[in-house]
Enzyme design. Sequence first.
Site, PDB file in Angstrom:
ATOM      1  N   ARG A  88       0.845  -1.196   0.000  1.00 30.45           N
ATOM      2  CA  ARG A  88       0.000   0.000   0.000  1.00 30.45           C
ATOM      3  C   ARG A  88       0.877   1.241   0.000  1.00 30.45           C
ATOM      4  O   ARG A  88       2.091   1.177   0.182  1.00 30.45           O
ATOM      5  CB  ARG A  88      -0.922   0.005   1.234  1.00 30.45           C
ATOM      6  CG  ARG A  88      -0.159   0.045   2.530  1.00 30.45           C
ATOM      7  CD  ARG A  88      -1.005   0.475   3.711  1.00 30.45           C
ATOM      8  NE  ARG A  88      -0.307   0.267   4.984  1.00 30.45           N
ATOM      9  CZ  ARG A  88       0.669   1.028   5.461  1.00 30.45           C
ATOM     10  NH1 ARG A  88       1.093   2.074   4.770  1.00 30.45           N
ATOM     11  NH2 ARG A  88       1.238   0.751   6.624  1.00 30.45           N
ATOM     12  N   THR A  93       2.320   1.776  10.092  1.00 30.58           N
ATOM     13  CA  THR A  93       1.142   1.885  10.949  1.00 30.58           C
ATOM     14  C   THR A  93       1.026   0.632  11.792  1.00 30.58           C
ATOM     15  O   THR A  93       1.721  -0.359  11.572  1.00 30.58           O
ATOM     16  CB  THR A  93      -0.142   2.150  10.142  1.00 30.58           C
ATOM     17  OG1 THR A  93      -1.160   2.614  11.025  1.00 30.58           O
ATOM     18  CG2 THR A  93      -0.609   0.910   9.399  1.00 30.58           C
ATOM     19  N   ALA A 160      -5.866   6.090  10.658  1.00 34.57           N
ATOM     20  CA  ALA A 160      -4.831   6.051   9.617  1.00 34.57           C
ATOM     21  C   ALA A 160      -5.412   5.456   8.339  1.00 34.57           C
ATOM     22  O   ALA A 160      -6.347   4.651   8.384  1.00 34.57           O
ATOM     23  CB  ALA A 160      -3.650   5.208  10.099  1.00 34.57           C
ATOM     24  N   GLY A 162      -4.277   4.063   4.157  1.00 40.04           N
ATOM     25  CA  GLY A 162      -3.291   3.752   3.130  1.00 40.04           C
ATOM     26  C   GLY A 162      -3.918   2.789   2.147  1.00 40.04           C
ATOM     27  O   GLY A 162      -4.552   1.810   2.547  1.00 40.04           O
ATOM     28  N   PHE A 174      -8.555   1.702   5.761  1.00 38.90           N
ATOM     29  CA  PHE A 174      -8.452   2.583   6.921  1.00 38.90           C
ATOM     30  C   PHE A 174      -8.380   1.767   8.209  1.00 38.90           C
ATOM     31  O   PHE A 174      -8.785   0.602   8.257  1.00 38.90           O
ATOM     32  CB  PHE A 174      -9.655   3.541   6.991  1.00 38.90           C
ATOM     33  CG  PHE A 174     -10.973   2.849   7.228  1.00 38.90           C
ATOM     34  CD1 PHE A 174     -11.440   2.633   8.518  1.00 38.90           C
ATOM     35  CD2 PHE A 174     -11.757   2.419   6.168  1.00 38.90           C
ATOM     36  CE1 PHE A 174     -12.654   1.999   8.747  1.00 38.90           C
ATOM     37  CE2 PHE A 174     -12.973   1.778   6.384  1.00 38.90           C
ATOM     38  CZ  PHE A 174     -13.428   1.563   7.675  1.00 38.90           C
ATOM     39  N   ALA A 175      -7.852   2.404   9.255  1.00 40.39           N
ATOM     40  CA  ALA A 175      -7.770   1.779  10.581  1.00 40.39           C
ATOM     41  C   ALA A 175      -8.194   2.820  11.612  1.00 40.39           C
ATOM     42  O   ALA A 175      -7.483   3.800  11.851  1.00 40.39           O
ATOM     43  CB  ALA A 175      -6.357   1.291  10.857  1.00 40.39           C
ATOM     44  N   CYS A 191       3.001   6.645  11.002  1.00 40.42           N
ATOM     45  CA  CYS A 191       2.953   7.186   9.639  1.00 40.42           C
ATOM     46  C   CYS A 191       4.194   8.014   9.304  1.00 40.42           C
ATOM     47  O   CYS A 191       4.188   8.819   8.371  1.00 40.42           O
ATOM     48  CB  CYS A 191       1.689   8.012   9.416  1.00 40.42           C
ATOM     49  SG  CYS A 191       0.183   7.077   9.714  1.00 40.42           S
TER      50      CYS A 191
END
Length: 237
Positions: A88, A93, A160, A162, A174-175, A191
């Site tokens: 990614r 992360t 976060a 990516g 996403f997270a 990040c």
Amino acid sequence: MNKYLEINDLGLRDYKEIWDYQENLFQKILQIKSKNSKENLQYETPNFFLFVEHPHVYTLGKSGHVENLLISEKKLAEINASFYKINRGGDITYHGPGQIVGYPILDLENFFTDIHKYMRLLEEMIILTLAEYGLKAERSKGETGVWLDVGTPFARKICAMGVRASRWVTMHGFALNVNTDLGYFDHMIPCGIRGKAVTSLNVELGKTKISLAEVKVRLLKHFLMLFEAEIKEKTEA
């Protein structure tokens, strides 16, 4: 254009297992697109949305720097965490229990062909969801993801992001920190951004635990609205 989503909530699952699963879905869409292009066909491409929690894991994006992981392999083992270099965008992360990870695997040609818009809509989904909990979340200029108290000494990241995209097909995502053990972020430079804190929804609300199921419902509601999408009903075998 197929704007239906196949939703799959996978629970707590190993990172590599789900990365492979994502890749399979991603390649499935690409193969349909390739066949359509070569043979002048018009088969619909599917869209998937995966929810998952991962055991403790650090992942490093293509543009990341391994120095942003601040611990050794031995220490990783001691804290029961794994580490992967992945395909990614973005830097390093962390994923772990209590964090909602979402992987939209979409053919953007079913929606719009604009990666910048895609990322901004993912951020907007998080912003709208957090607003339902009374939090004013924002974007931070030049820093993908969702933040609180942007432009102040107390800026902190709560989500976060990516992604990877090829021929308008997306993967990763996403997270969102909900009930996340924030101590794991101490072992990295989140990040790759120094001097910025990380937070989670339960910390911001002063609660021990937030219902992950409730947050997922709200995330999905906003995703469907922003992408003008619908859930594909599962058919009985």
